[in-house]
Design a protein around this motif. Structure first.
Motif, mmCIF file in Angstrom:
data_model
loop_
_atom_site.group_PDB
_atom_site.id
_atom_site.type_symbol
_atom_site.label_atom_id
_atom_site.label_comp_id
_atom_site.label_asym_id
_atom_site.label_seq_id
_atom_site.Cartn_x
_atom_site.Cartn_y
_atom_site.Cartn_z
ATOM 1 N N LEU A 128 -2.221 0.453 -4.768
ATOM 2 C CA LEU A 128 -2.304 -0.868 -4.152
ATOM 3 C C LEU A 128 -1.761 -1.875 -5.148
ATOM 4 O O LEU A 128 -2.218 -1.923 -6.301
ATOM 5 C CB LEU A 128 -3.758 -1.211 -3.803
ATOM 6 N N ASN B 79 0.863 -1.183 0.000
ATOM 7 C CA ASN B 79 0.000 0.000 0.000
ATOM 8 C C ASN B 79 0.898 1.232 0.000
ATOM 9 O O ASN B 79 1.721 1.393 0.898
ATOM 10 C CB ASN B 79 -0.872 0.028 1.264
ATOM 11 N N TYR C 40 -3.039 7.189 -4.237
ATOM 12 C CA TYR C 40 -2.951 5.906 -3.541
ATOM 13 C C TYR C 40 -2.675 4.807 -4.559
ATOM 14 O O TYR C 40 -3.240 4.786 -5.651
ATOM 15 C CB TYR C 40 -4.270 5.614 -2.806
#
Length: 191
Positions: free
Chosen positions: A106, A80, A104
């Motif tokens: 992932l 992450n 972000y």
């Protein structure tokens, strides 16, 4: 409200998948890290000339890795990454303003870990992930070094290279690709 429900469902699925998948591994390692990143958006259009087709941006990164591995063997990593992109906007010729833009990422990576005694581990892994805000797919390559001071605690260094591209071709993002390079450092904990 729908976005919140989708996000909660996604986190629930990922968490349960990782718990199920991690059951067969000998080591479970968690590592919160901080570091820096260099982001290069590349425009692949004929309208750009050689001077305008690349814009470099620095970023701070907060990273959390969950590594499931055998001492020497197959590894699975959930990474992450929270990027804080620093972008300089020119308001006028003499006035500029720096804005912070959060991103972000992932990623799920599969690779190999090589361990020396109980004090050092080296992991190389690659996989697939998503980059939020604009929703890009990314192909990461990650190299990790872990030096353990005792059986449970150590120092974790991570180097990651991502190639990001839009999954859907549209007029706004069809020609935009990202190359993201980041280095992060932090403690690691064997569970």
């Amino acid at each position: 409200m729908v976005k919140l429900k989708e996000t909660i469902l996604f986190v629930f699925i990922v968490f349960n998948f990782s718990r199920l998948y991690a059951a067969g591994f000998k080591e479970h390692i968690l590592s919160p890290k901080i570091g820096g990143a260099w982001i290069v958006p590349i425009h692949n259009m004929d309208t750009y000339d050689n001077t305008d087709n690349v814009a470099h941006s620095g970023a701070g990164i907060i990273n959390f890795d969950a590594l499931f591995n055998h001492k020497c063997g197959f590894s699975f990593i959930i990474s992450n990454n929270f990027y804080l992109l620093f972008e300089k906007n020119y308001l006028e010729e003499s006035i500029s303003k720096i804005t912070v833009f959060p991103i972000y990422s992932l990623t799920f990576l599969f690779g190999y870990t090589y361990g020396i005694d109980n004090t050092f581990e080296f992991t190389i892994a690659s996989g697939l992930g998503v980059l939020s805000t604009i929703w890009f797919l990314n192909f990461p390559l990650q190299i990790n070094f872990a030096k353990y001071f005792n059986h449970k605690y150590g120092l974790y260094i991570s180097i990651m290279e991502n190639f990001c591209f839009p999954p859907i071709k549209d007029e706004d993002y069809s020609s935009l690709y990202f190359n993201v390079f980041n280095i992060s450092l932090g403690p690691c904990f064997r569970l």
